[in-house]
Scaffold this motif. Structure first.
Motif, mmCIF file in Angstrom:
data_model
loop_
_atom_site.group_PDB
_atom_site.id
_atom_site.type_symbol
_atom_site.label_atom_id
_atom_site.label_comp_id
_atom_site.label_asym_id
_atom_site.label_seq_id
_atom_site.Cartn_x
_atom_site.Cartn_y
_atom_site.Cartn_z
ATOM 1 N N TYR A 183 1.955 0.266 6.085
ATOM 2 C CA TYR A 183 1.162 0.071 4.861
ATOM 3 C C TYR A 183 1.636 1.122 3.859
ATOM 4 O O TYR A 183 1.853 2.279 4.239
ATOM 5 C CB TYR A 183 -0.327 0.247 5.166
ATOM 6 C CG TYR A 183 -1.230 0.003 3.983
ATOM 7 C CD1 TYR A 183 -1.557 -1.295 3.592
ATOM 8 C CD2 TYR A 183 -1.758 1.063 3.256
ATOM 9 C CE1 TYR A 183 -2.377 -1.529 2.505
ATOM 10 C CE2 TYR A 183 -2.587 0.831 2.168
ATOM 11 C CZ TYR A 183 -2.893 -0.467 1.785
ATOM 12 O OH TYR A 183 -3.706 -0.697 0.708
ATOM 13 N N GLU A 319 -9.635 -8.003 -6.560
ATOM 14 C CA GLU A 319 -9.071 -7.702 -5.257
ATOM 15 C C GLU A 319 -8.299 -6.391 -5.381
ATOM 16 O O GLU A 319 -7.319 -6.310 -6.129
ATOM 17 C CB GLU A 319 -8.135 -8.825 -4.812
ATOM 18 C CG GLU A 319 -7.790 -8.791 -3.345
ATOM 19 C CD GLU A 319 -7.345 -10.172 -2.869
ATOM 20 O OE1 GLU A 319 -7.916 -10.672 -1.886
ATOM 21 O OE2 GLU A 319 -6.440 -10.747 -3.496
ATOM 22 N N THR A 320 -8.773 -5.352 -4.713
ATOM 23 C CA THR A 320 -8.080 -4.069 -4.811
ATOM 24 C C THR A 320 -6.763 -4.131 -4.047
ATOM 25 O O THR A 320 -6.602 -4.893 -3.091
ATOM 26 C CB THR A 320 -8.938 -2.921 -4.263
ATOM 27 O OG1 THR A 320 -9.110 -3.077 -2.851
ATOM 28 C CG2 THR A 320 -10.298 -2.882 -4.935
ATOM 29 N N ASP A 321 -5.818 -3.304 -4.478
ATOM 30 C CA ASP A 321 -4.506 -3.312 -3.838
ATOM 31 C C ASP A 321 -3.775 -2.035 -4.229
ATOM 32 O O ASP A 321 -4.206 -1.291 -5.122
ATOM 33 C CB ASP A 321 -3.705 -4.538 -4.299
ATOM 34 C CG ASP A 321 -2.606 -4.931 -3.315
ATOM 35 O OD1 ASP A 321 -2.358 -4.158 -2.361
ATOM 36 O OD2 ASP A 321 -1.996 -5.996 -3.507
ATOM 37 N N GLY A 325 -1.278 -3.133 -8.186
ATOM 38 C CA GLY A 325 -2.525 -3.877 -8.127
ATOM 39 C C GLY A 325 -3.696 -3.090 -8.697
ATOM 40 O O GLY A 325 -3.539 -2.006 -9.258
ATOM 41 N N THR A 328 -8.265 0.876 -5.809
ATOM 42 C CA THR A 328 -9.553 0.956 -5.114
ATOM 43 C C THR A 328 -10.505 1.919 -5.820
ATOM 44 O O THR A 328 -11.712 1.694 -5.839
ATOM 45 C CB THR A 328 -9.342 1.390 -3.649
ATOM 46 O OG1 THR A 328 -10.607 1.508 -3.014
ATOM 47 C CG2 THR A 328 -8.608 2.723 -3.553
ATOM 48 N N THR A 350 -9.310 -4.055 -0.143
ATOM 49 C CA THR A 350 -8.244 -4.159 0.856
ATOM 50 C C THR A 350 -7.571 -2.833 1.166
ATOM 51 O O THR A 350 -6.636 -2.798 1.971
ATOM 52 C CB THR A 350 -7.152 -5.152 0.395
ATOM 53 O OG1 THR A 350 -6.342 -4.543 -0.610
ATOM 54 C CG2 THR A 350 -7.767 -6.443 -0.128
ATOM 55 N N VAL A 351 -8.028 -1.739 0.535
ATOM 56 C CA VAL A 351 -7.369 -0.441 0.717
ATOM 57 C C VAL A 351 -8.119 0.433 1.723
ATOM 58 O O VAL A 351 -7.526 0.980 2.657
ATOM 59 C CB VAL A 351 -7.215 0.286 -0.625
ATOM 60 C CG1 VAL A 351 -6.555 1.655 -0.439
ATOM 61 C CG2 VAL A 351 -6.396 -0.566 -1.600
ATOM 62 N N CYS A 375 -12.913 -11.901 4.280
ATOM 63 C CA CYS A 375 -12.061 -11.669 3.114
ATOM 64 C C CYS A 375 -12.432 -12.693 2.043
ATOM 65 O O CYS A 375 -12.119 -13.880 2.182
ATOM 66 C CB CYS A 375 -10.586 -11.822 3.483
ATOM 67 S SG CYS A 375 -10.001 -10.653 4.724
ATOM 68 N N CYS A 381 -6.629 -10.044 4.280
ATOM 69 C CA CYS A 381 -6.136 -8.678 4.257
ATOM 70 C C CYS A 381 -6.171 -8.085 5.660
ATOM 71 O O CYS A 381 -6.652 -8.718 6.605
ATOM 72 C CB CYS A 381 -6.943 -7.822 3.282
ATOM 73 S SG CYS A 381 -8.547 -7.276 3.907
#
Length: 457
Positions: A183, A319-321, A325, A328, A350-351, A375, A381
């Motif tokens: 990641y 949508e956090t990324d 993106g 968060t 998603t973080v 999700c 995610c």
């Protein structure tokens, strides 16, 4: 200070806050102009980078936040001479006499901060050994140090776990390595950069984080003499060098703080000019801000954020990324504003797997927020099917009212301040010292914007 934890107490003392509670009289819009200085998530790492050099470095546009004080203390116990011009936002960091620090000294300054793990690579290069204590941080999810230790082993470090902490040595020096991140973690990328720049040979890091703060850290290291290339496919290559010199660098602005004030303007039906904010680093946030009904104007010296007035707010799906993106750290303050948008908004985190704890206080204050393990964003995610509550459904608008609430973490804490300011009646927010970790002079800025509050219960 009865309810203030140790780290929050330390943070509060740094900004002269002598009580753990702020009482807000809400319902008034925030209007005016405030300034944001250097990014917390960059400045503290650039300070650590000074350990790698053999000459004094100068860091400019530094905010007066408690995390900077913590890292200053950690550098000083390791022999770095730190000279601070708080008003001018300047630090001079002289690593001429770097030394090993006692574990008790490190613990006394670090508290639950995770920054000591990033000292390891530089100290191994300079001294051949390093010590780190048990590490903590905000209660927003698992932030294991296992990868950091694994990466350091890949460079040739020997890791010994002791009752009082961890000791690292490099009996044969450090050498380049090929490292892949499952990641694109910011902390893991920082660890590799700070270790690889003086490791012998070439290091290749794949699936690296490419946040603006990472790129600014690379700028600093290049100024010191490092050789680093960044490819478009998240591959960073570092060619180790024998020595590094100094840097003189002006920090990029704190985009997290800028977004927090933007959300405050939206939530309180106000207008806030954020001096120092730049468009390029906030591109994704600005798009979502506009979709939510917010209005902004780009200027050379900052960005003006305001509520749309009678047009009202609009629900959005977020949508956090990782970068590029939606960050968060942006979702928490924006969720407060979304409680006033007619309809249903969805936030898929998603973080970090535990970042919705702050919503308990919002529900207590009248918000309608449902949390889900599924999700609910546009894609599955890594937290899906793992029983983590990582999606939120916000229904609005709802009437918010004052309540007694406690700050859980840095970004959640600022979100609670926004909620208290937009709610009818009186709110008492405790554990506020945590907010001083990343928000410079936040009480003074709130007064400038017209907030009605008193320190203490």
């Amino acid at each position: 200070m009865t309810s203030l934890n140790q780290d929050a107490a330390r943070a509060a003392q740094f900004v002269g806050l002598n009580a753990d509670t702020i009482t807000f009289h809400g319902g008034q819009p925030l209007n005016g102009r405030i300034e944001v200085r250097g990014a917390k998530n960059f400045v503290t790492k650039a300070m650590v980078a000074s350990l790698l050099g053999d000459q004094p470095s100068v860091l400019r546009n530094v905010p007066d936040i408690s995390d900077v004080r913590v890292v200053s203390g950690l550098l000083e116990v390791h022999g770095v001479k730190v000279e601070r011009d708080v008003a001018g936002g300047e630090l001079r960091l002289d690593p001429s006499n770097v030394k090993i620090a006692h574990m008790a000294e490190i613990n006394a300054h670090a508290g639950s901060s995770r920054i000591p793990i990033l000292f390891c690579g530089p100290l191994l290069h300079q001294l051949g050994e390093a010590f780190i204590p048990d590490l903590g941080g905000c209660r927003i999810g698992d932030r294991p140090i296992d990868f950091h230790l694994s990466a350091l082993r890949s460079f040739g470090a020997v890791v010994d776990k002791l009752p009082e902490g961890i000791r690292l040595t490099a009996p044969n020096g450090l050498h380049g390595a090929k490292i892949h991140l499952d990641y694109p973690s910011v902390g893991a990328t920082e660890q590799v950069l700070l270790t690889a720049v003086r490791a012998q040979g070439m290091t290749e890091l794949t699936n690296a984080a490419i946040e603006p703060e990472i790129m600014d850290l690379i700028n600093v290291l290049q100024k010191m003499g490092a050789i680093i290339s960044v490819d478009a496919d998240r591959v960073i290559r570092i060619e180790g060098v024998d020595r590094l010199g100094a840097y003189d660098h002006f920090s990029l602005f704190d985009r997290n703080e800028a977004a927090s004030w933007a959300a405050a303007a939206l939530a309180t039906n106000g207008e806030i000019f954020v001096e120092g904010a730049k468009q390029a680093e906030m591109l994704t946030f600005l798009n979502v801000f506009r979709k939510a009904g917010g209005v902004f104007e780009i200027h050379d010296d900052g960005i003006n954020f305001k509520h749309p007035g009678e047009a009202g707010l609009k629900p959005v799906v977020i949508e956090t990324d990782v970068h590029p993106g939606f960050m968060t750290d942006w979702q928490q303050p924006l969720v407060v504003a979304l409680t006033q948008a007619p309809g249903v908004s969805i936030v898929h985190e998603t973080v970090y797997e535990q970042r919705f704890g702050f919503t308990d206080a919002l529900v207590k204050m009248g918000a309608t927020i449902e949390l889900h393990r599924e999700c609910l964003g546009g894609q599955k995610c890594r937290f899906g099917q793992r029983n983590f509550v990582h999606s939120a459904v916000i229904s609005g608008p709802t009437q918010m009212h004052g309540a007694d609430i406690e700050v859980p973490d840095l970004r959640g804490g600022f979100s609670h301040l926004i909620a208290a300011l937009m709610s009818d009646g009186v709110s008492r927010v405790s554990n506020v010292g945590i907010i001083a970790r990343g928000y410079e002079n936040f009480l003074e800025k709130l007064r400038t914007l017209g907030a009605d509050f008193t320190v203490g219960s």
